[in-house]
Structure formats: C-alpha cells, structure tokens
Design an enzyme around this catalytic site. Structure first.
Site, PDB file in Angstrom:
ATOM      1  N   HIS A 263       6.053  -4.408   3.156  1.00 55.17           N
ATOM      2  CA  HIS A 263       5.300  -3.283   3.719  1.00 55.17           C
ATOM      3  C   HIS A 263       3.916  -3.732   4.191  1.00 55.17           C
ATOM      4  O   HIS A 263       2.923  -3.025   4.017  1.00 55.17           O
ATOM      5  CB  HIS A 263       5.182  -2.143   2.694  1.00 55.17           C
ATOM      6  N   ASP A 326       7.909  -3.321  -3.718  1.00 52.96           N
ATOM      7  CA  ASP A 326       9.219  -2.758  -3.375  1.00 52.96           C
ATOM      8  C   ASP A 326       9.683  -3.208  -2.001  1.00 52.96           C
ATOM      9  O   ASP A 326       8.884  -3.584  -1.142  1.00 52.96           O
ATOM     10  CB  ASP A 326       9.154  -1.224  -3.412  1.00 52.96           C
ATOM     11  N   GLU A 327      10.987  -3.146  -1.801  1.00 56.49           N
ATOM     12  CA  GLU A 327      11.623  -3.325  -0.496  1.00 56.49           C
ATOM     13  C   GLU A 327      11.089  -4.547   0.257  1.00 56.49           C
ATOM     14  O   GLU A 327      10.806  -4.503   1.456  1.00 56.49           O
ATOM     15  CB  GLU A 327      11.451  -2.051   0.341  1.00 56.49           C
ATOM     16  N   ALA A 328      10.945  -5.649  -0.472  1.00 56.94           N
ATOM     17  CA  ALA A 328      10.480  -6.905   0.135  1.00 56.94           C
ATOM     18  C   ALA A 328      11.703  -7.737   0.529  1.00 56.94           C
ATOM     19  O   ALA A 328      12.272  -8.462  -0.295  1.00 56.94           O
ATOM     20  CB  ALA A 328       9.579  -7.664  -0.835  1.00 56.94           C
TER      21      ALA A 328
END
Length: 533
Positions: A263, A326-328
């Site tokens: 992100h 998160d969401e890496a």
C-alpha cells in the site's frame, strides 16, 4: 407459606419499580448497573460544579461539561449553589475508566478512579438530558455503577484514499466520544494518497498526496470511468498536533497508521529509489485494488521508514504506532536480485520470511523509542515480531493464533466490523455504492470479541474491538457518517457492555431515542433501523 406469598406480592413489585428496564433509559452503551431513585434533579442556572479532587484533567472535565450545558441546553452554571454537580476521584474504583454516577434532587455525584472515568460519566449524564429541553431540565434520580468490558474500543477512518478536512474529523471525534469510544485510528497512507506532512521528505506532500483522477462508481463497473479531477491534500504536523490535543481532551487516543511494505505506491511515485525497480515510472493510484509494487527492503528504504516514523512519533504520543503489513504482494520480491540475496544471507525461508524480517526491523526501531507496533494479521506470516500487537481483520483466526502465542490482539473481523460494507439486502438498489458484502446493524451488535476456543488466560490478550471505515467508495464526510452511524453505536456496546447484558431489540428502542442526538449533531446517519420493531 401464606405470609411468604404476601411478602413477595408486596416486595417484588417494589423491587421491579426500583429497577430500570433497559429501554427506560436511552443509554448507549448500556451500563453495568442501574438503580432508580426517588425524585428528579432540576438542572438550571442555579447549579454549580464542585471539584473535590484537585486534578487538572478533572478540572478540564468540569469545564467541558459546563460548555456542553451552555451550548447545547442553554444552562449557565452558577459559581456557588446549594445544588451541585460534584466530581471526586476515588482510588477504590477498580477500573481506570470506571465511575459511579448518583443523582438525587440536591446533588449529581460523579466518582471515578481517573479523569477519564469522570469524562465517561459525563457522557452518560448528557444522555439522561432530553434533547430539545432548555434552561430548566429535570434529570431522573438514579444510581449507576459502570465500567467497560474492554480497554480498547476503537474506530478507524481511512483518510489515505480520500482526504477528510480537520473540521469533519473533529466533529466525528465528538460523536465517537459521546458513545465512549476511546481510540481513533487514522489510516494516513495508501496507494491512492499520503496524508501526513513529513518535513524530511517534501515530495510526499508535493507528489504523494495527490492523484490526477479517481474512478467513478465501483471499480468493477464496465466500462470503467474516471472523473478527471485532481484529488488530494495532507495534514500539516501543526494540524495533527492540534487534532491530537482535541482528541485527548475527549480522552480519545489517536493511533496513526503508516502502511508498509505494501500500500505504498504513492511513496514510490515520489521516491522510486525505495522500490525494487527504481527505473520504472510510478503514479499515485487512481482506481482501487491491491498493487504489486511495494517497498524494497534495502538499507535506504529502512532509513526512509525510520525517518518517517521518527516524525510520526514526534507528533503522535500514542503508545501504539500502526505499521500496516497487510496485502503485501511478493511478486516483485520474487524477481528482485537484492531481495533474493537478502533471503539467502539472512537464512530466511521465503518471501513471507522476508516480510517478517522487514516488520521485525521496524518493530525493533519503534520499540527503541519506547513505543509498540500494531499490524494487520498478515504480520503473523513468516514469524511475529516480539512485541507486536495483532489487529485481526481476516476473521478471527489470526487473532486466536496471536493470543495463543501470548501476543495482544484487537479483534476487528471484517464480517462484523467493516462498516464500508452495505447495510441492507437491497444493497445498490437502495444504498450508495460501497465496496461490497452485507453487514447489517444486527450483525455488528451480535459480535462477541472473546472466542470460545481461547482459554480464560488466553482471552486476557484480547484488548478489545475496533470498527473500520475504508474509504474507497466514501469520498466525503456526509457519506462517511452514513456508513458509520448507527452501526458504530452497536460496536460501542459490543466494546463496553457485558455480553450477558446485551439485548438487540432493546438496543433498537434506545437507538431510536439516541437518533435525536444524532439529528441534533447533524449527523447523516443511515435510517434503515427505524423500520425495525
């Protein structure tokens, strides 16, 4: 036996009369113990505030109450009077946020262990004052003993994707405080925007804080459309310090989040040297979705992260600093020579191990400054940093795993606590566009943050609960209020009220009264619940 029956016939109705039904008092969240007394307290200009304990924070609570009574109810308190609202610190009260509120015709007595408890008692007191009454107000005589179930009762607002003005955030914080929320999590950075002034890296303000256009409607709509308008903005450090102070006066801690290593496309648009492939061109995201471009774990990247967090910690005094995690997506790391070499030299298993290496380095730095990190439950992958607290969003699994490992946990499972989801089964037919899924008010209210699979000892690691408002499809304050309220009031009761004392049908009755307060505060709350009961 006949005498016993007669005794019960006389005493039991009197007992019932002395006990308030839940909905007799429109209090949200529902207190621990409530007992009715005789008479009423007349609140008018002939009432004074009496501070028994000499405490600066307690004095500020008294001043806050005086301001509310003056501005909202037209009551200007006297400097001296026979009738008073009395504040007193009582070390015998076990909980830091606990309080005892007693009201009789001559006195409103507030006893608390700390000024925070006194402030929370004031929120209960203001809910006892009927909206719309002015000058001369009758408050029922009552005795309330109260304390929270959980220490962490939080709300996250994503200001990274859309910039929200400080004036709106202050209004938002005011209403959160009224319902005993004590943590405000600011998601400050995203692929679609960077919102905090960092003096050492001015291009974060010049480039990362702005995007050239924004997708119109849902990202899945075909054909995809864009508005062609530049959007952005950032908060100066001076503005954020003022916001921190404003929240502190309402006993709310602001927890900042600087997301990493994923992100971070907005960062790479300004500083491509922190990517795995510096020669590529990056731009601040204009549509929504998880991006493959993330920070590269190079030494210059870590210097950047530490410089940024140093300025963040200088502005935000909170114990916790949220670092995302998160969401890496690991696609770039898999083909990056530096990343692959680092995996070998550090003896890591794979790219998940590399993310753990990244998070642990950041955690070590934050801990060296006397702070602690929070991360989304992905930080469990590859091994958890020693002093990390886990925010469990992908259901409860991550939180349960972390608690069993002895780590503190904040429960925020998306299927109970993501307030950017739709609120009615009709979804887009009835509601403005949202990210998807369906989360009605009743489901939020039904949540119990203590998983039965945890032992009593493991349950002690559950610090509390938090709701989230992600802003992919929430471009302004008016829309944010619609998504937040009244569902966040249900979350407030989840965090405060003992599980066995919760009652949804009664909550709806109290909520209908509470809606008058939301109307008065000009909150654009969703009114779907008004159809119930």
């Amino acid at each position: 036996m006949k005498r016993v029956r007669v005794f019960l016939l006389i005493i039991f109705p009197l007992y019932l009369k002395a006990q308030y039904k839940n909905s007799d008092l429109p209090l949200i969240p529902r207190p621990l113990e409530v007992t009715k007394q005789q008479g009423t307290f007349l609140l008018n200009n002939q009432v004074s505030i009496n501070l028994i304990s000499k405490d600066t924070d307690l004095k500020n609570v008294g001043a806050y109450l005086s301001e509310i009574l003056r501005d909202d109810y037209g009551v200007k308190l006297s400097n001296s009077s026979n009738r008073a609202i009395r504040f007193e610190l009582d070390p015998q009260i076990p909980n830091q946020e606990g309080y005892v509120l007693k009201i009789n015709p001559q006195l409103v007595s507030i006893k608390s262990k700390s000024a925070a408890g006194a402030f929370l008692a004031v929120q209960t007191l203001r809910q006892l004052i009927p909206i719309g009454q002015k000058d001369k107000i009758e408050i029922p005589a009552i005795s309330i003993k109260d304390e929270p179930r959980f220490a962490h009762r939080g709300v996250m607002l994503d200001v990274g994707r859309y910039y929200f003005p400080v004036s709106f955030i202050k209004k938002y914080i005011d209403v959160l405080a009224a319902y005993k929320i004590n943590k405000f999590h600011m998601h400050l950075t995203e692929d679609g925007g960077w919102r905090m002034e960092i003096k050492k890296y001015p291009k974060l303000q010049e480039i990362s804080a702005w995007r050239d256009s924004t997708v119109v409607g849902h990202v899945s709509d075909k054909p995809r459309k864009y508005d062609g308008k530049r959007h952005g903005g950032y908060y100066t450090q001076e503005e954020l310090r003022d916001l921190v102070k404003y929240a502190q006066q309402r006993f709310i801690t602001i927890i900042p989040e600087i997301d990493m290593p994923g992100h971070t496309l907005s960062v790479l648009a300004a500083y491509p040297e922190f990517s795995c492939f510096p020669d590529r061109k990056y731009q601040v995201l204009t549509a929504w979705g998880i991006q493959k471009d993330i920070l590269c774990p190079k030494e210059n990247t870590f210097r950047f992260v530490e410089d940024v967090l140093t300025e963040v910690m200088d502005v935000f005094p909170s114990k916790y600093i949220h670092i995302g995690g998160d969401e890496a997506w690991k696609d770039n790391w898999k083909v990056c020579p530096h990343c692959q070499n680092l995996i070998k030299t550090e003896g890591l298993k794979d790219e998940h191990g590399l993310q753990s290496y990244f998070i642990k380095r950041v955690e070590k730095f934050v801990s060296s400054k006397g702070r602690a990190i929070i991360g989304w439950d992905e930080i469990l992958e590859g091994g958890l940093a020693p002093n990390a607290t886990v925010m469990s969003w992908r259901g409860e699994k991550g939180g349960i795993e972390a608690a069993k490992m002895g780590h503190n946990v904040i429960m925020s499972p998306n299927h109970y606590m993501y307030l950017d989801y739709y609120q009615t089964p009709e979804m887009r037919k009835r509601e403005p566009v949202a990210i998807g899924s369906y989360l009605p008010l009743e489901t939020v209210y039904s949540y119990n943050p203590l998983p039965k699979s945890l032992s009593k000892e493991e349950q002690k690691h559950i610090l509390g609960v938090q709701a989230h408002i992600w802003s992919e499809y929430i471009p302004n304050g008016n829309h944010a209020e619609h998504m937040t309220f009244p569902r966040v009031l249900a979350m407030a009761e989840v965090g405060w009220t003992q599980q066995e004392k919760k009652d949804y049908s009664d909550f709806i009755k109290r909520l209908k009264t509470a809606s008058k307060f939301l109307d008065y505060k000009q909150i654009n709350y969703a009114r779907y619940f008004l159809d119930q009961y």
